[in-house]
Motif scaffolding. Structure first.
Motif, PDB file in Angstrom:
ATOM      1  N   PHE A  90       0.755  -1.154  -0.097  1.00 48.92           N
ATOM      2  CA  PHE A  90      -0.065   0.014  -0.064  1.00 48.92           C
ATOM      3  C   PHE A  90       0.922   1.183   0.130  1.00 48.92           C
ATOM      4  CE2 PHE A  90      -3.950  -2.226   2.270  1.00 48.92           C
ATOM      5  CZ  PHE A  90      -3.871  -2.919   1.140  1.00 48.92           C
ATOM      6  N   HIS A  91       1.078   1.691  -1.215  1.00 52.84           N
ATOM      7  CA  HIS A  91       2.266   2.812  -1.562  1.00 52.84           C
ATOM      8  C   HIS A  91       1.917   3.438  -2.581  1.00 52.84           C
ATOM      9  CE1 HIS A  91       6.216   4.722  -2.463  1.00 52.84           C
ATOM     10  NE2 HIS A  91       6.220   4.650  -1.269  1.00 52.84           N
ATOM     11  N   ASP A  92       2.127   4.814  -2.588  1.00 55.82           N
ATOM     12  CA  ASP A  92       1.640   5.764  -3.896  1.00 55.82           C
ATOM     13  C   ASP A  92       2.229   5.163  -5.059  1.00 55.82           C
ATOM     14  OD1 ASP A  92       0.929   8.201  -4.968  1.00 55.82           O
ATOM     15  OD2 ASP A  92       2.930   8.356  -5.331  1.00 55.82           O
ATOM     16  N   GLN A  93       3.289   4.417  -5.233  1.00 50.83           N
ATOM     17  CA  GLN A  93       4.124   3.764  -6.098  1.00 50.83           C
ATOM     18  C   GLN A  93       2.974   2.875  -7.052  1.00 50.83           C
ATOM     19  OE1 GLN A  93       7.209   1.034  -5.260  1.00 50.83           O
ATOM     20  NE2 GLN A  93       7.356   0.124  -7.467  1.00 50.83           N
ATOM     21  N   LYS A  94       2.132   2.017  -6.166  1.00 53.08           N
ATOM     22  CA  LYS A  94       1.355   0.979  -6.804  1.00 53.08           C
ATOM     23  C   LYS A  94      -0.067   1.790  -7.179  1.00 53.08           C
ATOM     24  CE  LYS A  94       4.237  -2.211  -5.698  1.00 53.08           C
ATOM     25  NZ  LYS A  94       5.159  -2.898  -6.374  1.00 53.08           N
ATOM     26  N   ASN A  95      -0.083   3.012  -7.051  1.00 52.94           N
ATOM     27  CA  ASN A  95      -1.258   3.803  -7.639  1.00 52.94           C
ATOM     28  C   ASN A  95      -2.669   3.025  -7.213  1.00 52.94           C
ATOM     29  OD1 ASN A  95      -2.301   5.633  -9.296  1.00 52.94           O
ATOM     30  ND2 ASN A  95      -1.654   4.936 -11.290  1.00 52.94           N
ATOM     31  N   MET A 116     -10.020  -8.414  -5.216  1.00 55.16           N
ATOM     32  CA  MET A 116      -9.242  -9.055  -4.056  1.00 55.16           C
ATOM     33  C   MET A 116      -7.923  -8.102  -4.104  1.00 55.16           C
ATOM     34  SD  MET A 116      -7.539 -12.837  -3.899  1.00 55.16           S
ATOM     35  CE  MET A 116      -8.981 -13.593  -2.799  1.00 55.16           C
ATOM     36  N   ILE A 117      -7.661  -7.534  -2.971  1.00 56.69           N
ATOM     37  CA  ILE A 117      -6.625  -6.701  -2.614  1.00 56.69           C
ATOM     38  C   ILE A 117      -5.616  -7.497  -1.607  1.00 56.69           C
ATOM     39  CG2 ILE A 117      -5.570  -4.524  -1.701  1.00 56.69           C
ATOM     40  CD1 ILE A 117      -8.111  -3.191  -2.644  1.00 56.69           C
ATOM     41  N   VAL A 118      -4.491  -7.865  -2.215  1.00 57.98           N
ATOM     42  CA  VAL A 118      -3.362  -8.605  -1.213  1.00 57.98           C
ATOM     43  C   VAL A 118      -2.327  -7.663  -0.966  1.00 57.98           C
ATOM     44  CG1 VAL A 118      -1.959 -10.746  -1.140  1.00 57.98           C
ATOM     45  CG2 VAL A 118      -4.143 -10.708  -2.629  1.00 57.98           C
ATOM     46  N   GLY A 119      -2.056  -7.370   0.424  1.00 60.65           N
ATOM     47  CA  GLY A 119      -1.111  -6.552   0.622  1.00 60.65           C
ATOM     48  C   GLY A 119      -1.196  -5.516   1.942  1.00 60.65           C
ATOM     49  N   LYS A 125      -4.811   2.895   5.496  1.00 60.50           N
ATOM     50  CA  LYS A 125      -6.045   3.799   5.819  1.00 60.50           C
ATOM     51  C   LYS A 125      -6.633   4.531   4.680  1.00 60.50           C
ATOM     52  CE  LYS A 125      -5.001   5.048  10.828  1.00 60.50           C
ATOM     53  NZ  LYS A 125      -4.573   6.173  11.557  1.00 60.50           N
ATOM     54  N   GLU A 126      -5.889   5.020   3.794  1.00 61.20           N
ATOM     55  CA  GLU A 126      -5.995   5.717   2.510  1.00 61.20           C
ATOM     56  C   GLU A 126      -6.993   4.626   1.405  1.00 61.20           C
ATOM     57  OE1 GLU A 126      -3.334   6.103   3.988  1.00 61.20           O
ATOM     58  OE2 GLU A 126      -2.299   8.029   3.547  1.00 61.20           O
ATOM     59  N   VAL A 127      -6.215   3.547   1.583  1.00 62.27           N
ATOM     60  CA  VAL A 127      -6.905   2.520   0.548  1.00 62.27           C
ATOM     61  C   VAL A 127      -8.296   2.079   1.183  1.00 62.27           C
ATOM     62  CG1 VAL A 127      -6.525   0.088  -0.427  1.00 62.27           C
ATOM     63  CG2 VAL A 127      -4.499   1.529  -0.041  1.00 62.27           C
ATOM     64  N   HIS A 128      -8.351   1.986   2.325  1.00 61.03           N
ATOM     65  CA  HIS A 128      -9.539   1.486   2.949  1.00 61.03           C
ATOM     66  C   HIS A 128     -10.610   2.497   2.523  1.00 61.03           C
ATOM     67  CE1 HIS A 128      -9.154  -2.386   5.080  1.00 61.03           C
ATOM     68  NE2 HIS A 128      -7.979  -2.097   4.941  1.00 61.03           N
ATOM     69  N   SER A 129     -10.173   3.980   2.857  1.00 61.74           N
ATOM     70  CA  SER A 129     -11.106   5.091   2.709  1.00 61.74           C
ATOM     71  C   SER A 129     -11.413   5.221   1.306  1.00 61.74           C
ATOM     72  CB  SER A 129     -10.466   6.400   3.166  1.00 61.74           C
ATOM     73  OG  SER A 129      -9.278   6.793   2.499  1.00 61.74           O
ATOM     74  N   THR A 143      -7.247  -9.094   1.972  1.00 68.06           N
ATOM     75  CA  THR A 143      -6.707 -10.376   2.662  1.00 68.06           C
ATOM     76  C   THR A 143      -5.321  -9.849   3.456  1.00 68.06           C
ATOM     77  OG1 THR A 143      -4.699 -10.809   1.091  1.00 68.06           O
ATOM     78  CG2 THR A 143      -6.895 -11.503   0.274  1.00 68.06           C
ATOM     79  N   GLY A 144      -5.065  -8.710   3.475  1.00 73.52           N
ATOM     80  CA  GLY A 144      -3.978  -8.289   4.773  1.00 73.52           C
ATOM     81  C   GLY A 144      -2.625  -8.826   3.798  1.00 73.52           C
ATOM     82  N   ILE A 145      -1.345  -8.764   4.495  1.00 76.42           N
ATOM     83  CA  ILE A 145      -0.181  -9.469   3.970  1.00 76.42           C
ATOM     84  C   ILE A 145      -0.196 -10.826   4.039  1.00 76.42           C
ATOM     85  CG2 ILE A 145       2.512  -9.309   4.461  1.00 76.42           C
ATOM     86  CD1 ILE A 145       2.140  -6.424   5.430  1.00 76.42           C
TER      87      ILE A 145
END
Length: 266
Positions: A90-95, A116-119, A125-129, A143-145
């Motif tokens: 979950f980083h800006d790089q991955k968009n 399905m989001i793996v990571g 917090k941003e991704v969930h929002s 799924t989490g890490i």
């Protein structure tokens, strides 16, 4: 280091690091042609001074397995759905915001789609929002890490990675190894990631709906087949690359031993 922006500290640390590597390394290695050119220069690469040693994988672990697919889809309650997947920090790089916008378009056109989001990572917090903001919370599985990524790839129907930049992007090889149709960014990913015909590249300048239309081409299913031989032929079998690396160390050790013998005689 190819495709990775040289900004911030990297802007100042990268040039001297390259010089030191060239001066003191006994062997020049890189994980791809692009990385070799970026690190050691085009002339050195063309003269064969750089050894390209791909970031190989355990091919058998990723090979398509229909039983594992059924098991994972049942585990995550995805048995009757068209699953779009992404694996990444979950980083800006991955968009991720753009990824979720893509999926919103997919879900609007096809109600049986699931994401399905793996990571995990600093942008959690941003991704969930964003998932809530774009109204796809009830269609998204976090799924989490995980350590069982090869199995999770079996559950997916399409793999999407609209990354802004990648040094190489090994997960794209992993997705192809799992027999998944894979869609990624034109600007941020080296074309050496194309080790099968399953991958395609789309510009990040395109609207999310364009990406969604490509994703939806596979909503009615397709025949997943083993890509084991193609992955091995492209040089991504870890068993073979281990032998190559082992031989390099043996060669270097012998050369060093010979030099010590000569020095003793002198």
């Amino acid at each position: 280091m190819a495709y990775v922006p040289k900004v911030g500290k990297m802007k100042y640390l990268t040039p001297p690091a390259k010089v030191l590597c060239k001066l003191f390394a006994t062997h020049w290695l890189a994980c791809s042609d692009d990385a070799a050119i970026d690190m050691f220069g085009k002339k050195a690469f063309e003269k064969g001074k750089v050894i390209v040693l791909p970031n190989a994988i355990q091919v058998e672990k990723y090979d398509f397995n229909i039983a594992k697919r059924a098991e994972q889809r049942k585990l995550w309650n995805l048995e009757d759905y068209f699953v779009v997947g992404i694996v990444g920090r979950f980083h800006d790089q991955k968009n991720y915001q753009f990824m979720i916008r893509i999926f919103k378009c997919v879900a609007e056109k096809y109600s049986k789609a699931r994401l399905m989001i793996v990571g995990g990572g600093e942008q959690e917090k941003e991704v969930h929002s964003w998932v809530k903001e774009y109204g796809v919370e009830d269609k998204t599985v976090f799924t989490g890490i995980r350590t069982d990524v090869p199995d999770l790839l079996q559950a997916m129907d399409v793999f999407v990675l609209p990354t802004k930049y990648e040094g190489f992007g090994n997960v794209l090889v992993e997705a192809q190894a799992a027999g998944l149709h894979t869609i990624t960014s034109l600007e941020g990913v080296p074309k050496s990631t194309k080790v099968t015909d399953l991958i395609e590249y789309i510009s990040l300048n395109e609207d999310p709906s364009v990406w969604a239309d490509e994703v939806l081409k596979y909503k009615d299913g397709y025949k997943r087949t083993s890509q084991k031989e193609a992955i091995k032929a492209a040089g991504f079998d870890v068993n073979e690359q281990v032998k190559t690396l082992e031989n390099l160390y043996i060669e270097a050790a012998k050369k060093w031993e010979n030099q010590k013998v000569i020095c003793r005689r002198l």
